[in-house]
Write a protein that holds these residues in place. Sequence first.
Motif, PDB file in Angstrom:
ATOM      1  N   PHE A 269       0.836  -1.200   0.000  1.00  0.00           N
ATOM      2  CA  PHE A 269       0.000   0.000   0.000  1.00  0.00           C
ATOM      3  C   PHE A 269       0.872   1.251   0.000  1.00  0.00           C
ATOM      4  CE2 PHE A 269      -2.238   3.309   2.493  1.00  0.00           C
ATOM      5  CZ  PHE A 269      -3.320   3.527   1.654  1.00  0.00           C
ATOM      6  N   ALA A 270       1.897   1.255   0.851  1.00  0.00           N
ATOM      7  CA  ALA A 270       2.793   2.413   0.924  1.00  0.00           C
ATOM      8  C   ALA A 270       3.485   2.652  -0.416  1.00  0.00           C
ATOM      9  CB  ALA A 270       3.825   2.205   2.024  1.00  0.00           C
ATOM     10  N   LYS A 271       3.913   1.577  -1.074  1.00  0.00           N
ATOM     11  CA  LYS A 271       4.580   1.721  -2.378  1.00  0.00           C
ATOM     12  C   LYS A 271       3.625   2.297  -3.414  1.00  0.00           C
ATOM     13  CE  LYS A 271       7.755  -2.149  -1.599  1.00  0.00           C
ATOM     14  NZ  LYS A 271       8.055  -3.557  -1.977  1.00  0.00           N
ATOM     15  N   ALA A 272       2.372   1.840  -3.390  1.00  0.00           N
ATOM     16  CA  ALA A 272       1.392   2.330  -4.364  1.00  0.00           C
ATOM     17  C   ALA A 272       1.087   3.809  -4.141  1.00  0.00           C
ATOM     18  CB  ALA A 272       0.111   1.500  -4.279  1.00  0.00           C
ATOM     19  N   VAL A 273       0.921   4.212  -2.880  1.00  0.00           N
ATOM     20  CA  VAL A 273       0.675   5.623  -2.570  1.00  0.00           C
ATOM     21  C   VAL A 273       1.860   6.464  -3.020  1.00  0.00           C
ATOM     22  CG1 VAL A 273       0.366   7.303  -0.706  1.00  0.00           C
ATOM     23  CG2 VAL A 273      -0.872   5.135  -0.632  1.00  0.00           C
ATOM     24  N   ASP A 274       3.062   5.993  -2.746  1.00  0.00           N
ATOM     25  CA  ASP A 274       4.266   6.734  -3.114  1.00  0.00           C
ATOM     26  C   ASP A 274       4.369   6.886  -4.632  1.00  0.00           C
ATOM     27  OD1 ASP A 274       6.610   8.088  -2.459  1.00  0.00           O
ATOM     28  OD2 ASP A 274       7.846   6.301  -2.749  1.00  0.00           O
ATOM     29  N   ILE A 333       1.676   6.927   8.285  1.00  0.00           N
ATOM     30  CA  ILE A 333       0.962   5.903   9.052  1.00  0.00           C
ATOM     31  C   ILE A 333       1.372   4.512   8.598  1.00  0.00           C
ATOM     32  CG2 ILE A 333      -1.315   4.887   9.460  1.00  0.00           C
ATOM     33  CD1 ILE A 333      -2.438   7.738   9.550  1.00  0.00           C
ATOM     34  N   ALA A 334       1.443   4.298   7.282  1.00  0.00           N
ATOM     35  CA  ALA A 334       1.850   2.988   6.774  1.00  0.00           C
ATOM     36  C   ALA A 334       3.254   2.628   7.262  1.00  0.00           C
ATOM     37  CB  ALA A 334       1.802   2.973   5.251  1.00  0.00           C
ATOM     38  N   LEU A 354     -10.131   5.308  10.724  1.00  0.00           N
ATOM     39  CA  LEU A 354      -9.344   4.646  11.764  1.00  0.00           C
ATOM     40  C   LEU A 354      -8.445   3.596  11.109  1.00  0.00           C
ATOM     41  CD1 LEU A 354      -9.086   4.391  14.946  1.00  0.00           C
ATOM     42  CD2 LEU A 354     -10.669   2.475  14.748  1.00  0.00           C
ATOM     43  N   VAL A 355      -7.183   3.545  11.555  1.00  0.00           N
ATOM     44  CA  VAL A 355      -6.224   2.571  11.025  1.00  0.00           C
ATOM     45  C   VAL A 355      -5.622   1.813  12.194  1.00  0.00           C
ATOM     46  CG1 VAL A 355      -4.206   2.197   9.546  1.00  0.00           C
ATOM     47  CG2 VAL A 355      -5.681   4.206   9.174  1.00  0.00           C
ATOM     48  N   ARG A 356      -5.501   0.500  12.050  1.00  0.00           N
ATOM     49  CA  ARG A 356      -4.827  -0.289  13.079  1.00  0.00           C
ATOM     50  C   ARG A 356      -3.923  -1.327  12.410  1.00  0.00           C
ATOM     51  NH1 ARG A 356     -10.192  -3.161  13.889  1.00  0.00           N
ATOM     52  NH2 ARG A 356      -9.804  -5.258  13.058  1.00  0.00           N
ATOM     53  N   ILE A 364      -3.352   2.541  17.407  1.00  0.00           N
ATOM     54  CA  ILE A 364      -4.357   2.965  16.422  1.00  0.00           C
ATOM     55  C   ILE A 364      -4.010   4.361  15.923  1.00  0.00           C
ATOM     56  CG2 ILE A 364      -6.215   1.533  17.352  1.00  0.00           C
ATOM     57  CD1 ILE A 364      -7.348   4.064  18.689  1.00  0.00           C
ATOM     58  N   TYR A 365      -4.450   4.618  14.708  1.00  0.00           N
ATOM     59  CA  TYR A 365      -4.172   5.905  14.072  1.00  0.00           C
ATOM     60  C   TYR A 365      -5.465   6.440  13.481  1.00  0.00           C
ATOM     61  CZ  TYR A 365       0.319   3.554  14.349  1.00  0.00           C
ATOM     62  OH  TYR A 365       1.399   2.850  14.803  1.00  0.00           O
TER      63      TYR A 365
END
Length: 372
Positions: A269-274, A333-334, A354-356, A364-365
Amino acid sequence: MKISVERSALLKAANRAQGVVERRSTIPILSNVLIEAEDAEASLRATDLDIEVVERIPAMVSQAGACTVPALTLYEIARKLPDGATVALAHDATAGRLDVSAGRARFTLPTLPREDFPLMALSDYDVSYIARAAELRRLFEKASFAISTEETRYYLNGVFLHVVERDGEKRLRAVATDGHRLACIDMAAPEGAREAPDVIVPRKTVGELRKLLEGGAEEIEVSVSATKIRFRAGELTLTSKVIDGSFPDYTRVIPQGNDREMTVDAAEFAKAVDRVATVSAERSRAVKLALDEDRLVLTVNSPDTGSATDEMAVAYSAEPLEIGFNAKYLLEIAGQIDRENAVFLFADSGAPTLVREGADDSAIYVVMPMRV
């Protein structure tokens, strides 16, 4: 004062000292480190009047004494000396100088009187407890990215450290927020911490604490009062004033009813967002997430720099949803997720998300959406 110390020990202590001193202080003594030598050890002490760090290192003391020298210069000298060198420090009080020598290298530094160096007043602490360094490091590292840098809301310029009761158990909790994202991290409250007062640990202290927690100690002694907090590990002590203010009721912004759940591989997910954020405008860095059955499409549209889309498989079975976020916040967050999967809990496109970390809710974030 005449002493000899190992270069590695001096370098480590001088590095901690120069991290605390004020580089552009109008008070010259605050740019200095206080070196005190007695018995078989030397201590290096630095302060900016809000934080004080003291580290004791082994030394061969030929003549006890004390002096203050520019902290950054001492650090740079120690850094550039060869590994394994023995460093001799000799203070000439009459001439107001400190001679530093190692091998054939010689340096002379100006000194200021020891009496001018401000010592942080000793105070009684309400509680003291022992915490595992790894758990304490997790607490502060996972919260620190969300600390506000907005000076007008000074009470958000730190990590809120306090004890809460959850599921019948006392928990030590760290919370940080800047109004756009929030991090809330729990650990079991150590014995003795349960009556600790609520304090806000300043951003700079959190940064210096990270160095202390990476020092290899397994346990940290924490002492807390309403005005100060002290961390001690072996021969190193970090003392700090706490922020004089009230942290807002953060529990009101933690969503409770978000029922649209997306589970995604955190690293992918982090790679895709980046990737898609490459073309986003630097000011907003807005990325749109479009969700339908087990599919996530990430989109960025920038009138000035172009557009980008990426698609990935996720676990999602709720109604289709489109929601926008600041890409920087998603990446931060990721980056905190230790487990393989991140779980996002959505309500709608305008409500906080909300992210966990997987099934673990001890961290939690919360992140606010933005219009895209």
